[in-house]
Every structure is written in C-alpha cells, then in structure tokens.
Design a protein around this motif. Structure first.
Motif, PDB file in Angstrom:
ATOM      1  N   LYS A   1       0.837  -1.215   0.000  1.00  0.00           N
ATOM      2  CA  LYS A   1       0.000   0.000   0.000  1.00  0.00           C
ATOM      3  C   LYS A   1       0.866   1.257   0.000  1.00  0.00           C
ATOM      4  CE  LYS A   1       0.515   1.537   4.372  1.00  0.00           C
ATOM      5  NZ  LYS A   1       0.867   2.871   4.845  1.00  0.00           N
ATOM      6  N   ASN A   2       2.072   1.169   0.558  1.00  0.00           N
ATOM      7  CA  ASN A   2       2.955   2.341   0.545  1.00  0.00           C
ATOM      8  C   ASN A   2       3.375   2.695  -0.889  1.00  0.00           C
ATOM      9  OD1 ASN A   2       2.970   2.874   3.303  1.00  0.00           O
ATOM     10  ND2 ASN A   2       4.632   1.415   3.692  1.00  0.00           N
ATOM     11  N   VAL A   3       3.559   1.669  -1.715  1.00  0.00           N
ATOM     12  CA  VAL A   3       3.944   1.899  -3.113  1.00  0.00           C
ATOM     13  C   VAL A   3       2.749   2.489  -3.890  1.00  0.00           C
ATOM     14  CG1 VAL A   3       4.797   0.787  -5.215  1.00  0.00           C
ATOM     15  CG2 VAL A   3       5.581  -0.014  -2.954  1.00  0.00           C
ATOM     16  N   ILE A   4       1.573   1.942  -3.620  1.00  0.00           N
ATOM     17  CA  ILE A   4       0.381   2.461  -4.310  1.00  0.00           C
ATOM     18  C   ILE A   4       0.098   3.900  -3.846  1.00  0.00           C
ATOM     19  CG2 ILE A   4      -2.067   2.032  -4.847  1.00  0.00           C
ATOM     20  CD1 ILE A   4      -0.020  -0.158  -5.841  1.00  0.00           C
ATOM     21  N   ALA A   5       0.383   4.180  -2.560  1.00  0.00           N
ATOM     22  CA  ALA A   5       0.179   5.557  -2.074  1.00  0.00           C
ATOM     23  C   ALA A   5       1.147   6.531  -2.759  1.00  0.00           C
ATOM     24  CB  ALA A   5       0.352   5.616  -0.559  1.00  0.00           C
ATOM     25  N   LEU A   6       2.335   6.062  -3.112  1.00  0.00           N
ATOM     26  CA  LEU A   6       3.250   6.914  -3.900  1.00  0.00           C
ATOM     27  C   LEU A   6       2.608   7.233  -5.249  1.00  0.00           C
ATOM     28  CD1 LEU A   6       6.674   5.118  -3.184  1.00  0.00           C
ATOM     29  CD2 LEU A   6       6.136   7.493  -2.616  1.00  0.00           C
ATOM     30  N   ALA A   7       2.055   6.195  -5.898  1.00  0.00           N
ATOM     31  CA  ALA A   7       1.395   6.402  -7.203  1.00  0.00           C
ATOM     32  C   ALA A   7       0.221   7.363  -7.057  1.00  0.00           C
ATOM     33  CB  ALA A   7       0.915   5.055  -7.756  1.00  0.00           C
ATOM     34  N   TYR A   8      -0.526   7.203  -5.978  1.00  0.00           N
ATOM     35  CA  TYR A   8      -1.690   8.061  -5.722  1.00  0.00           C
ATOM     36  C   TYR A   8      -1.250   9.516  -5.545  1.00  0.00           C
ATOM     37  CZ  TYR A   8      -6.257   9.183  -3.557  1.00  0.00           C
ATOM     38  OH  TYR A   8      -7.491   9.697  -3.249  1.00  0.00           O
TER      39      TYR A   8
ATOM     40  N   THR B   1      10.120   8.526   7.517  1.00  0.00           N
ATOM     41  CA  THR B   1      10.276   7.333   6.692  1.00  0.00           C
ATOM     42  C   THR B   1       9.099   7.161   5.721  1.00  0.00           C
ATOM     43  OG1 THR B   1      11.231   6.349   8.670  1.00  0.00           O
ATOM     44  CG2 THR B   1      10.763   4.847   6.853  1.00  0.00           C
ATOM     45  N   ALA B   2       9.405   7.165   4.411  1.00  0.00           N
ATOM     46  CA  ALA B   2       8.393   6.810   3.396  1.00  0.00           C
ATOM     47  C   ALA B   2       8.846   5.463   2.843  1.00  0.00           C
ATOM     48  CB  ALA B   2       8.303   7.867   2.305  1.00  0.00           C
ATOM     49  N   GLU B   3       8.327   4.392   3.462  1.00  0.00           N
ATOM     50  CA  GLU B   3       8.853   3.047   3.205  1.00  0.00           C
ATOM     51  C   GLU B   3       8.755   2.611   1.743  1.00  0.00           C
ATOM     52  OE1 GLU B   3      10.553   1.259   5.140  1.00  0.00           O
ATOM     53  OE2 GLU B   3       9.783   1.161   7.181  1.00  0.00           O
ATOM     54  N   GLY B   4       7.714   3.104   1.042  1.00  0.00           N
ATOM     55  CA  GLY B   4       7.490   2.638  -0.325  1.00  0.00           C
ATOM     56  C   GLY B   4       8.628   2.982  -1.270  1.00  0.00           C
ATOM     57  N   VAL B   5       9.383   4.022  -0.941  1.00  0.00           N
ATOM     58  CA  VAL B   5      10.428   4.481  -1.861  1.00  0.00           C
ATOM     59  C   VAL B   5      11.490   3.386  -2.052  1.00  0.00           C
ATOM     60  CG1 VAL B   5      12.231   6.209  -2.218  1.00  0.00           C
ATOM     61  CG2 VAL B   5      10.013   6.889  -1.264  1.00  0.00           C
ATOM     62  N   LYS B   6      11.888   2.751  -0.962  1.00  0.00           N
ATOM     63  CA  LYS B   6      12.852   1.656  -1.110  1.00  0.00           C
ATOM     64  C   LYS B   6      12.145   0.333  -1.375  1.00  0.00           C
ATOM     65  CE  LYS B   6      16.643   3.762   1.360  1.00  0.00           C
ATOM     66  NZ  LYS B   6      17.115   4.107   2.700  1.00  0.00           N
ATOM     67  N   SER B   7      11.027   0.123  -0.695  1.00  0.00           N
ATOM     68  CA  SER B   7      10.354  -1.177  -0.838  1.00  0.00           C
ATOM     69  C   SER B   7       9.853  -1.428  -2.255  1.00  0.00           C
ATOM     70  CB  SER B   7       9.188  -1.286   0.149  1.00  0.00           C
ATOM     71  OG  SER B   7       9.667  -1.503   1.454  1.00  0.00           O
ATOM     72  N   CYS B   8       9.603  -0.358  -3.049  1.00  0.00           N
ATOM     73  CA  CYS B   8       9.099  -0.608  -4.405  1.00  0.00           C
ATOM     74  C   CYS B   8      10.093  -1.440  -5.214  1.00  0.00           C
ATOM     75  CB  CYS B   8       8.717   0.686  -5.124  1.00  0.00           C
ATOM     76  SG  CYS B   8      10.077   1.793  -5.503  1.00  0.00           S
ATOM     77  N   LEU B   9      11.381  -1.244  -4.945  1.00  0.00           N
ATOM     78  CA  LEU B   9      12.404  -2.042  -5.640  1.00  0.00           C
ATOM     79  C   LEU B   9      12.305  -3.509  -5.220  1.00  0.00           C
ATOM     80  CD1 LEU B   9      15.439   0.353  -5.210  1.00  0.00           C
ATOM     81  CD2 LEU B   9      14.942  -0.847  -7.345  1.00  0.00           C
ATOM     82  N   ALA B  10      12.222  -3.724  -3.906  1.00  0.00           N
ATOM     83  CA  ALA B  10      12.179  -5.092  -3.385  1.00  0.00           C
ATOM     84  C   ALA B  10      10.893  -5.799  -3.805  1.00  0.00           C
ATOM     85  CB  ALA B  10      12.301  -5.067  -1.866  1.00  0.00           C
ATOM     86  N   ILE B  11       9.778  -5.053  -3.809  1.00  0.00           N
ATOM     87  CA  ILE B  11       8.490  -5.668  -4.180  1.00  0.00           C
ATOM     88  C   ILE B  11       8.491  -6.010  -5.670  1.00  0.00           C
ATOM     89  CG2 ILE B  11       5.997  -5.237  -4.381  1.00  0.00           C
ATOM     90  CD1 ILE B  11       6.357  -3.484  -1.775  1.00  0.00           C
ATOM     91  N   ARG B  12       9.059  -5.098  -6.468  1.00  0.00           N
ATOM     92  CA  ARG B  12       9.161  -5.406  -7.899  1.00  0.00           C
ATOM     93  C   ARG B  12       9.992  -6.680  -8.111  1.00  0.00           C
ATOM     94  NH1 ARG B  12      13.467  -2.509 -11.259  1.00  0.00           N
ATOM     95  NH2 ARG B  12      14.598  -3.860  -9.841  1.00  0.00           N
TER      96      ARG B  12
END
Ligand SMILES: NC(=O)c1ccc[n+]([C@@H]2O[C@H](COP(=O)([O-])OP(=O)(O)OC[C@H]3O[C@@H](n4cnc5c(N)ncnc54)[C@H](O)[C@@H]3O)[C@@H](O)[C@H]2O)c1
Ligand SMILES: O=P(O)(O)OC[C@H](O)CO
Length: 332
Positions: free
Chosen positions: A192-199, A280-291
């Motif tokens: 959801k942190n990655v989708i919130a970045l997109a949002y 901390t905006a976790e999605g910024v780094k986690s988007c790489l790991a999730i991808r």
C-alpha cells in the motif's frame, strides 16, 4: 501479562504505539536512538520532533540504551525503518528474554533479500515464526495519538500469541482484530505504501477521483495477486490490513508515502523529494524489493513497476502514466 513492554524506535508510530500500550494498562520503556528524544520523553512525556501535540501517559518512560529497555520485557515492539531492522536487531537479539513476543510494526520489504519483516526477525533473532506478531492496518500515527477511533489487525501463526497482543493494545479508541495470515497482512502493509506513492503522483499531476479510484482498485488487485502467489489468504486483502490501509493511506494528506509521491508528481527528483520530506516513506525503497519479489514469482505488478521507474530510474511520471494506460486490455 506481567512484565513491561519495550518499544524499540521513537518515531511517529513507535511513540503513538507506546501511548496505546500505556492506555491499555502496560508499563512501557521506549528506546530512542537519539539521546535528546529519550530525554524529552523521559522528563517531559513529549516527543516534540515526531508528535508535538501528544502528552504521553506516565506509564511511558524512555532510554537511549536498548538493552535496558529490552531486559525483562516479555513483549518487544520493533518500530524502526524496515531497511535498518536487520542491523538493529542483530545488536539486540542476544538480550531478548527467552520467550519474549516480538511485535513488528514495520511496513516494508527488505532490499536485496526481498524478505518480509517477520522473516527478517525470525532469521536475525533466531526465534520460531510463531513468536512474531505483525500489527498492520489503517493507523496514521497522528490520528491515533489524538485518540481518534481506529482499528488494526494483529497477525500471528499462533492465535494464542496474537490474542495476548490484542489484549495488550485494546483501548477505547483502538480496536485490534486477530488474524493468522501473517503473509497477507505484511504484504498489504508494504505494497500500500507503493500504491500511495502512485496516488500522490497522480494527485499532484492534477488527476481526479476516477484516476485515483483506478489506482486504489488496481493497486489492490496487484497486491492480492502477489499475496496469493506467496501463500496469503485473498480475503485478507479485503480487510483492514488490505483495503483498509490502502484507502486510509492514499486518501490522507498525513501519509508520508502519498506526500512523497506528490513531490515526484510535481516533477521533483528523488533527491529533492527526500530533502523536502523527513520521516520514513517506506514505499520508496520497498518498491524495488516488491518489484523484484513479483518478478521472481512471475506476478505482474504494473503500478509497482512504474513507481519504481519514476523513483529510481528518473522516468517522467507522464511517461509512466502512458505506459500504464497503453497496456493490453484484458478481463477484470
Ligand atoms: N507513522 C505511521 O503512521 C505508521 C503507521 C503504521 C506503520 N508504520 C510503520 O512503522 C515503521 C516505523 O515508522 P515510523 O512512522 O515510526 O517512522 P519515523 O520516520 O517516524 O521514525 C523512524 C524511527 O527510526 C529511527 N531510525 C532511523 N534510522 C535508524 C537506524 N539506522 N537505526 C535505528 N533507528 C533508526 C528514527 O530515529 C525514528 O525514531 C515503518 O515501517 C512504517 O511504515 C508507520
Ligand atoms: O505515513 P505513511 O505513508 O507511512 O502511512 C502510515 C501508516 O502506514 C498508515 O496506516
């Protein structure tokens, strides 16, 4: 439950979570990395940098010495950034009480290993998976610090342990539900942190509610696709740790991930957005790991792919939108 609870990490969520525990009747010792933060909490019951309006209950104390906080704690709450957890816990693991319950508040996936936080905890602390409890849901710290009604999910493969933590965090304003789907709850929180970045990107680009509803709905679809491939229960994604957290985070101006996305959507670089946002905006780094996790399991996650390209490959958000909208059409 008799012993005190240790909360390791004095950022927004660690501090608000300490308040919940204290309001539920627990004695709490917070570990703060920076001595002035520990001192402000200990002497004045305040954490001015993260939650300036919150007056912490008297049951909360703080220390700069993690071993002091951990000693004698039967519940240890981990509230540090996802990417530092492994290093932090390696230093603390030998000081944990033999049957201590480890509670993860983190919403991220580890870079390089693509591991969920509970997996990192099991590996680093060398504990059985049924000693790790994950707390995840629509829980924006400032709202909870203000005592606004909220609910969450307390997930553990051992429902007895989940129930123990559930009792330890039940207050008139905080309502926890148990679940045994640790994988689903952790993935819901991280993606959801990655989708919130997109949002946030879409919002700053001036797009309205059709676009934003599309991102939430298709974002949830790709989260669930990955979750099912990893063994999660699809129903979890319809609950608080799935849709609940996704909607709460995307729609809130308090969200650090959404706010970070807004900076990118205004055309700022990653570095400029990092300078403009502190927490901390976790999605910024986690988007790489999730991808990487999705690719390893041959799961399509188009929104996550585009967020990663905007964040880390300098792709113009307008090109990312075009790439998403020109994908082959298919059944829902
Ligand atoms: N803030 C929220 O509303 C909220 C709600 C639910 C879950 N979470 C999750 O909780 C986790 C913690 O987030 P937060 O909101 O408390 O973050 P934060 O940015 O507010 O605070 C992070 C804390 O970690 C500390 N820290 C930074 N680098 C560190 C390091 N190298 N080693 C040890 N500590 C370090 C900081 O000093 C700070 O105390 C994240 O995974 C986040 O996604 C946050
Ligand atoms: O501020 P964010 O974007 O880290 O989101 C906070 C919480 O995870 C919301 O549940």
């Amino acid at each position: 439950m008799s012993g005190h609870v240790a909360v390791l990490g004095a950022g927004s969520w660690g501090t608000a979570f300490a308040k919940i525990l204290a309001d539920a009747g627990r004695e709490v010792a917070i570990w703060a990395r920076r001595p002035p933060v520990a001192e402000a909490i200990r002497l004045r019951g305040r954490n001015p940098e993260y939650l300036p309006d919150l007056r912490l209950p008297h049951r909360v104390t703080a220390t700069g010495d993690a071993v002091e906080a951990i000693s004698g704690a039967e519940v240890v709450v981990l509230a540090v950034p996802s990417q530092t957890l492994r290093g932090n816990l390696a230093e603390w693991a030998s000081h944990l009480e033999p049957d201590a319950t480890l509670v993860s508040l983190m919403k991220g996936i580890e870079l390089g290993t693509t591991k969920r936080m509970s997996e990192v905890i099991v590996e680093t602390a060398k504990v059985a998976a049924d000693r790790v409890v994950v707390v995840s849901g629509p829980n924006l710290a400032p709202e909870i610090a203000a005592g606004q009604p909220a609910a969450t999910v307390v997930a553990c493969t051992d429902i007895g342990r989940a129930t123990l933590v559930q009792r330890a965090v039940t207050t008139p304003y905080f309502r926890p539900y148990t679940n045994d789907d640790v994988i689903g709850c952790e993935l819901g929180g991280a993606v959801k942190n990655v989708i919130a970045l997109a949002y946030g990107i879409a919002t700053a680009m001036g797009f309205g509610d059709n676009t934003r509803a599309m991102l939430i709905t298709r974002g949830l679809a790709e989260t669930a696709r990955l979750g099912v491939a990893l063994g999660a229960d699809p129903l979890t994604f319809a609950g608080l740790a799935g849709m609940g957290d996704l909607v709460g985070t995307c729609s809130s101006p308090l969200s650090r991930n959404r706010t970070f996305g807004e900076h990118l959507g205004r055309g700022e670089t990653l570095e400029q957005a990092q300078v403009a946002t502190r927490q901390t905006a976790e999605g910024v780094k986690s988007c790489l790991a999730i991808r990487d996790l999705a690719r390893a399991h041959r799961v399509e996650m188009p929104i996550t792919e585009q967020v990663e390209r905007v964040c880390h490959e300098g792709v113009d958000p307008r090109l990312a939108v075009r790439a998403l909208m020109s994908r082959t059409t298919k059944p829902e």
